[in-house]
Design a protein around this motif. Structure first.
Motif, short mmCIF file in Angstrom:
data_model
loop_
_atom_site.label_atom_id
_atom_site.label_comp_id
_atom_site.label_asym_id
_atom_site.label_seq_id
_atom_site.Cartn_x
_atom_site.Cartn_y
_atom_site.Cartn_z
N LEU A 98 48.35 46.23 45.33
CA LEU A 98 46.96 46.66 45.13
C LEU A 98 46.92 48.00 44.42
N ASN A 99 47.76 48.92 44.86
CA ASN A 99 47.76 50.25 44.25
C ASN A 99 48.21 50.21 42.79
N GLY A 100 49.08 49.26 42.47
CA GLY A 100 49.50 49.10 41.07
C GLY A 100 48.34 48.64 40.20
N GLU A 134 46.13 50.47 36.96
CA GLU A 134 45.86 49.83 35.67
C GLU A 134 44.37 49.68 35.39
N GLY A 135 43.53 49.90 36.42
CA GLY A 135 42.09 49.68 36.25
C GLY A 135 41.74 48.21 36.18
N SER A 136 42.58 47.36 36.80
CA SER A 136 42.34 45.91 36.80
C SER A 136 41.46 45.54 37.99
N SER A 137 40.18 45.77 37.85
CA SER A 137 39.31 45.69 39.03
C SER A 137 37.98 45.00 38.75
N ILE A 138 37.92 44.12 37.76
CA ILE A 138 36.67 43.41 37.46
C ILE A 138 36.25 42.59 38.68
N GLY A 139 35.00 42.73 39.09
CA GLY A 139 34.46 42.01 40.23
C GLY A 139 34.55 42.77 41.53
N CYS A 140 35.33 43.86 41.56
CA CYS A 140 35.56 44.58 42.81
C CYS A 140 34.49 45.67 43.02
N PHE A 141 34.00 45.74 44.22
CA PHE A 141 32.90 46.64 44.56
C PHE A 141 33.19 48.08 44.15
N TYR A 142 32.27 48.66 43.40
CA TYR A 142 32.23 50.07 43.06
C TYR A 142 33.30 50.52 42.07
N ILE A 143 34.27 49.67 41.75
CA ILE A 143 35.36 50.13 40.88
C ILE A 143 35.51 49.24 39.64
N GLU A 144 34.45 48.49 39.30
CA GLU A 144 34.58 47.56 38.18
C GLU A 144 33.87 48.03 36.91
N SER A 145 33.01 49.03 36.99
CA SER A 145 32.28 49.47 35.80
C SER A 145 33.25 50.06 34.79
N PRO A 146 32.89 50.07 33.50
CA PRO A 146 33.78 50.67 32.51
C PRO A 146 34.15 52.11 32.85
N ALA A 164 45.48 57.81 36.99
CA ALA A 164 46.65 57.02 37.41
C ALA A 164 46.56 56.80 38.93
N CYS A 165 45.38 56.40 39.36
CA CYS A 165 45.06 56.26 40.78
C CYS A 165 45.90 55.15 41.42
N GLU A 166 46.64 55.50 42.44
CA GLU A 166 47.47 54.49 43.11
C GLU A 166 47.54 54.71 44.62
N ASP A 167 46.50 55.31 45.17
CA ASP A 167 46.45 55.45 46.63
C ASP A 167 45.01 55.63 47.08
N TYR A 168 44.81 55.46 48.35
CA TYR A 168 43.48 55.48 48.96
C TYR A 168 42.78 56.82 48.78
N PHE A 221 42.00 43.43 47.33
CA PHE A 221 42.96 42.57 48.03
C PHE A 221 42.65 41.09 47.78
N LEU A 222 41.38 40.73 47.93
CA LEU A 222 41.00 39.33 47.74
C LEU A 222 41.21 38.90 46.29
N LYS A 223 40.87 39.78 45.35
CA LYS A 223 41.06 39.42 43.94
C LYS A 223 42.55 39.29 43.61
N THR A 224 43.36 40.11 44.24
CA THR A 224 44.80 40.11 43.93
C THR A 224 45.50 38.87 44.48
N TYR A 225 45.22 38.53 45.73
CA TYR A 225 45.96 37.44 46.38
C TYR A 225 45.24 36.09 46.33
N TYR A 226 43.92 36.13 46.16
CA TYR A 226 43.15 34.88 46.08
C TYR A 226 42.13 35.02 44.94
N PRO A 227 42.61 35.18 43.72
CA PRO A 227 41.71 35.55 42.62
C PRO A 227 40.67 34.48 42.29
#
Length: 979
Positions: free
Chosen positions: A519-521, A525-537, A547-551, A693-699
């Motif tokens: 998830l942190n990887g 990368e900014g691969s977050s389309i569809g994810c709450f609050y973190i999908e906007s350009p 280079a965000c990779e932690d909570y 998490f849901l997008k990563t494991y159950y896209p």
């Protein structure tokens, strides 16, 4: 003597605020008066406080009108009388019955009827007579009226100028021209305050009228306690039981949350429980816990956020999923003994579950004690101008011309413009209409009609007639029950995962999610389309730049992405300091100690509290008050100024350098207005991780859930594109496979019938329902008979390909459907004993065109599915560079072809426009553009489609984008049908 005073809460009628009313009364030596706004009691409690602050004796009441005609005025003798009047109005609001010509017989309120109303008054009623009506008493036998007549000098306006404002308001209310407002629809010009001596002089010939009035007013007292918490006081029935239950729940939750001994958490919990007891907040916590418990029993997922996430008690009660110890969150940000306003929990539910939660609250805590919070919308700047111009009869073109900022100096000489501006100055920010708060609910100890009458908006939940600021002043703490699409995504994704894969996902196991390297990887990368609050350009760019990779970094990003922080330059400072921590220069060791985690930048409101506490020497409660003041939420300037002075005095006592203190204060003051609650950011970040998490494991299941909960930041086609990108085979709607919404089976995703533009909603539900009940449709004729569909609706389904299961081409099906439905009324679906098949027509071969299909899809879905937009271009050119290779061309001028996704317009410091664009390349990857006004003198975008882009590749903290020089929309191949 003033028994009929209107404030501006008599919407689009009264012209003075409560504060203005009281100040004017004081200036004239008026010692008592009654507020009686039209069909509402919005201002009564505010009026009471304002009067007491200025030594005026307040009386409460309501003026009752039907279709703008005055019926009577209710005057409360006491608190119980105010409740009777509120109950009376509430009953008619709820039942939608017109107000009766005669009011109820009240026990603690009296009613004043206008003189010559024709109503035979009761024992406890009165007749109000205006000064101008006194001549009508001459020569009359007054024996029956002598005890009934009272002074009636209504107050609506301040002076002649206000009377003109009143006329504007009435015209706006009636939606007519100023000249067409008749006398019966507005007040009289003399409805203003008179000095008491002058008013008494007018009635001098009838001293008994003055005596009756004085006696009536002397018998009225608004006997409310001035400042008192009025929420439901207990959950279990006694404070002792509440204390025991909350402590049991909290300590049990501590064990669950921390799974072992945690001395710091235990000490924090003990301290919070002491404060909660001292401030009598047991019931507030337990009611919130009860609401959460009900939601869980129904399988609802929630997010607890807001300042309540600063509380470890809330964390241990599973109200929030934010660990305040891990994030160093101060409880005082939520609750402290000096906090002037009540705190509240913000509880988010899925958009389709919130109403049930609200209904539970009303059912559990009683309709007499529960109500939605209202809001008061006011007249706004440009809309005021338009409203006034409209009632003056000005054409739209002239009003638009007056609003042109370039012509302001020219217009200042125009007499019509001057008139509008004069009215505008008085009307702006006046109350315009009551509405309903986004999610606030009040639960009171006493029936809520002691404080307000209730409205009944369309959703049928009782709503108070004032807003959150008045609730705060009265002493009512709100429960914010909100909704958001992001929770709907999570909830449905979990259900779809269970149905499609059999896996049971525990989305609340946040501790493991936050440490997941995969998830942190993807965050990085900014691969977050569809994810709450973190999908906007903007947010995806920020994730890459950091280079965000932690909570904890995501928590910070969730705060600095907010507009105020970004525009102030703090975002850029934070990103730079994040990557160069060794270069950060701290003004004082205390600044370093407490801002090291945020690299010297006050990212959060809690940072402001820390510095005020640790450097300025204020206690945590005062530090929070100061923070509220700087963000515009604290009203007492005197107290605020005292705390500023205290900051400097304490700093000096501690031996701080005066110049350093001044600079620290400057930073505190400038940051505080922009800063965001860390607890809010932390709550958002947890939900972002859950979505990721849901997008990563159950896209596939996740993207279907996003589509079925009406997407997020982007248009629908973007999520369909993403669904394909994660491996799903996306099928066009099909009457034999599709549901009303998008469905998934394995890797096959069928678009739902809901997405077909023009298809009636009844068919969206009927078609799959009939299929489930009686089996698959066998052919077109079978489908028509079983659904009773009309020709027009059948054509839509054929054009989108929803009957392709028949094996016939669209053109063949269109010929065929006309033979069934061409000139006939649709048959009502019915069961047939014997079904006679129609004779099949033999048609010549009819060509099918894929491009024609794509144009049908573009029209009926809003995007093509059979082929991509790039495939519909006239040109085969796809650009020299793709998004994945942009970093290799930094500083170089390149050409790209991009499919338009979205745009954002911003204003520069010199008030020029610039634009940011987001596009997809031919490989389906995102890239971003910047359009400066120097290269783009007019609005650059021309709607959906593909664009040829010429520009230079620039990078900002490692994120590449294109500074556009030239930009043009590319033409599509002609639609074969139109050729």
């Amino acid at each position: 003597m003033f028994l009929n005073v209107h404030s501006s809460y008599s919407l689009r009628y009264g012209t003075m605020s409560v504060e203005q009313l009281v100040k004017e009364a004081v200036s004239l030596g008026i010692e008592q008066m009654a507020i009686t706004d039209i069909n509402n009691s919005t201002g009564v409690m505010e009026f009471m406080r304002e009067c007491r602050a200025h030594g005026v004796r307040p009386i409460g009441g309501i003026e009752f009108r039907k279709q703008n005609k005055l019926l009577y005025i209710g005057i409360a003798r006491n608190k119980e009388g105010m409740k009777e009047l509120n109950d009376f109005l509430t009953f008619h609001n709820f039942s939608k019955k017109e107000l009766p010509a005669r009011a109820d017989a009240f026990k603690n309120a009296c009613v004043i009827y206008p003189y010559q109303s024709g109503i035979a008054v009761g024992t406890d009623d009165f007749i109000g007579i205006r000064p101008g009506q006194l001549n009508l008493l001459y020569g009359r036998d007054l024996s029956q009226l002598k005890d009934k007549l009272v002074v009636w000098q209504p107050v609506t306006v301040y002076n002649r100028l206000h009377y003109r404002l009143h006329e504007y308001l009435r015209a706006i209310d009636l939606n007519t021209l100023l000249t067409k407002v008749d006398e019966g629809n507005k007040c009289r010009p003399d409805e203003h305050f008179l000095p008491p001596g002058e008013l008494k002089h007018l009635y001098a010939a009838y001293p008994f009228i003055l005596e009756n009035t004085e006696k009536l007013m002397a018998g009225c007292t608004l006997n409310y306690v001035n400042k008192e918490r009025r929420n439901k006081k207990t959950y279990k029935g006694s404070k002792a039981e509440d204390k025991l239950l909350l402590e049991q729940l909290a300590w049990a939750g501590l064990e669950q949350r921390y799974k072992g001994e945690n001395h710091e958490a235990a000490e924090r919990l003990k301290k919070e429980l002491e404060v909660i007891e001292e401030l009598d907040f047991f019931a507030y916590f337990l009611i919130t816990w009860d609401i959460i418990r009900y939601g869980k029993s129904k399988g609802y997922y929630h997010v607890g956020r807001g300042s309540g996430a600063n509380s470890i008690v809330a964390y241990c009660l599973f109200i929030t999923d934010v660990d305040p110890i891990e994030l160093d969150l101060y409880f005082e940000r939520f609750l402290n003994k000096n906090r002037s306003s009540p705190p509240d929990f913000d509880i988010d539910y899925s958009w389709d579950e919130r109403e049930d939660i609200q209904q539970y609250i009303f059912n559990t805590y009683g309709e007499k004690h529960t109500a939605m919070l209202g809001t008061m919308s006011s007249f706004k700047d440009r809309s005021v101008f338009r409203e006034i111009g409209k009632v003056m009869g000005l054409p739209k073109a002239e009003i638009d011309d007056f609003l042109d900022p370039v012509k302001q100096e020219e217009h200042k000489k125009n007499p019509v413009y001057k008139k509008i501006m004069a009215a505008h100055g008085m009307m702006e920010k006046m109350p315009n209409q009551r509405s309903i708060h986004a999610g606030g609910i009040l639960i009171s100890e006493d029936p809520i009609t002691y404080y307000t009458a209730l409205d009944l908006p369309p959703k049928d939940f009782a709503t108070v007639q004032w807003d959150m600021y008045e609730a705060e002043a009265i002493g009512l703490d709100k429960f914010d029950i909100l909704s958001q699409r992001g929770i709907g995504h999570i909830k449905e994704a979990v259900q779809l995962i269970r149905q499609n894969t059999g896996d049971v996902v525990d989305i609340h196991d946040t501790r493991s999610l936050l440490k997941d390297p995969r998830l942190n990887g993807l965050l990085k990368e900014g691969s977050s389309i569809g994810c709450f609050y973190i999908e906007s350009p903007a947010m995806r760019q920020l994730l890459v730049k950091l280079a965000c990779e932690d909570y904890l970094t995501l928590v910070a990003a969730s705060s600095i992405i907010r507009p105020g922080v970004a525009q102030s330059g703090m975002m850029a400072t934070y990103i730079y300091n994040y990557h160069h921590p060794e270069e950060v220069k701290y003004l004082h060791p205390i600044m370093e100690e407490h801002l090291k985690d945020t690299y010297g930048v006050m990212v959060y409101q809690e940072d402001v509290i820390k510095i005020c506490y640790h450097y300025g020497g204020l206690d945590l409660a005062d530090a929070d008050i100061l923070r509220r003041g700087m963000s515009g939420k604290y009203r007492s300037k005197k107290e605020f100024d005292r705390l500023i002075e205290s900051f400097f005095i304490h700093a000096k006592k501690e031996g701080r350098d005066e110049e350093v203190t001044k600079e620290i204060w400057r930073q505190v003051a400038s940051f505080a207005g922009y800063s965001f609650s860390k607890a809010h950011s932390a709550s958002y970040a947890v939900e972002s991780y859950q979505s990721l998490f849901l997008k990563t494991y159950y896209p596939k299941e996740f993207m279907v859930a996003v589509l079925n909960n009406y997407g997020g930041f982007y248009q629908r086609w973007v999520y369909v594109h993403e669904l394909r990108k994660v491996g799903a085979v996306v099928h066009l709607p099909c009457v034999n496979h599709s549901e009303d919404v998008v469905s998934i089976n394995g890797s096959d995703a069928y678009l739902g019938l809901i997405g077909i533009q023009g298809l009636e909603s009844r068919h969206m539900t009927l078609i799959p329902k009939e299929r489930r009940a009686n089996g698959l449709y066998k052919g077109l004729e079978d489908f028509v008979r079983r659904t009773g569909i009309t020709l027009e609706q059948a054509i839509l389904l054929i054009r989108i390909g929803a009957l392709r299961f028949t094996g016939s081409s669209k053109k063949a099906l269109l010929w065929e459907v006309y033979s069934y439905l061409g000139n006939k009324q649709p048959e009502v679906p019915s069961q047939e004993l014997f079904r006679m098949e129609s004779k099949a027509c033999v048609l010549p071969p009819l060509d099918s065109d894929k491009l024609e299909d794509a144009y049908n899809e573009l029209e009926l879905l809003g995007y093509p599915v059979s082929m991509g937009m790039f495939d519909m271009l006239k040109t085969d050119y796809r650009g020299d560079v793709k998004a994945s290779g942009l970093r290799a061309y930094i500083g170089q001028t390149i050409k790209m072809v991009g499919l338009y996704v979205c745009e954002k317009t911003v204003h520069t410091k010199n008030n020029k426009k610039m634009w940011f664009g987001t596009f997809l390349d031919a490989e389906g990857n995102f890239f971003d553009t910047t359009h400066f006004s120097t290269h783009t003198p007019v609005y650059p975008f021309r709607g959906k489609g593909c664009y040829l882009i010429l520009g230079k590749v620039a990078t900002d903290f490692g994120f590449p984008s294109i500074e556009v020089f030239r930009f043009a929309k590319l033409p599509l191949v002609d639609n074969p049908v139109m050729a």
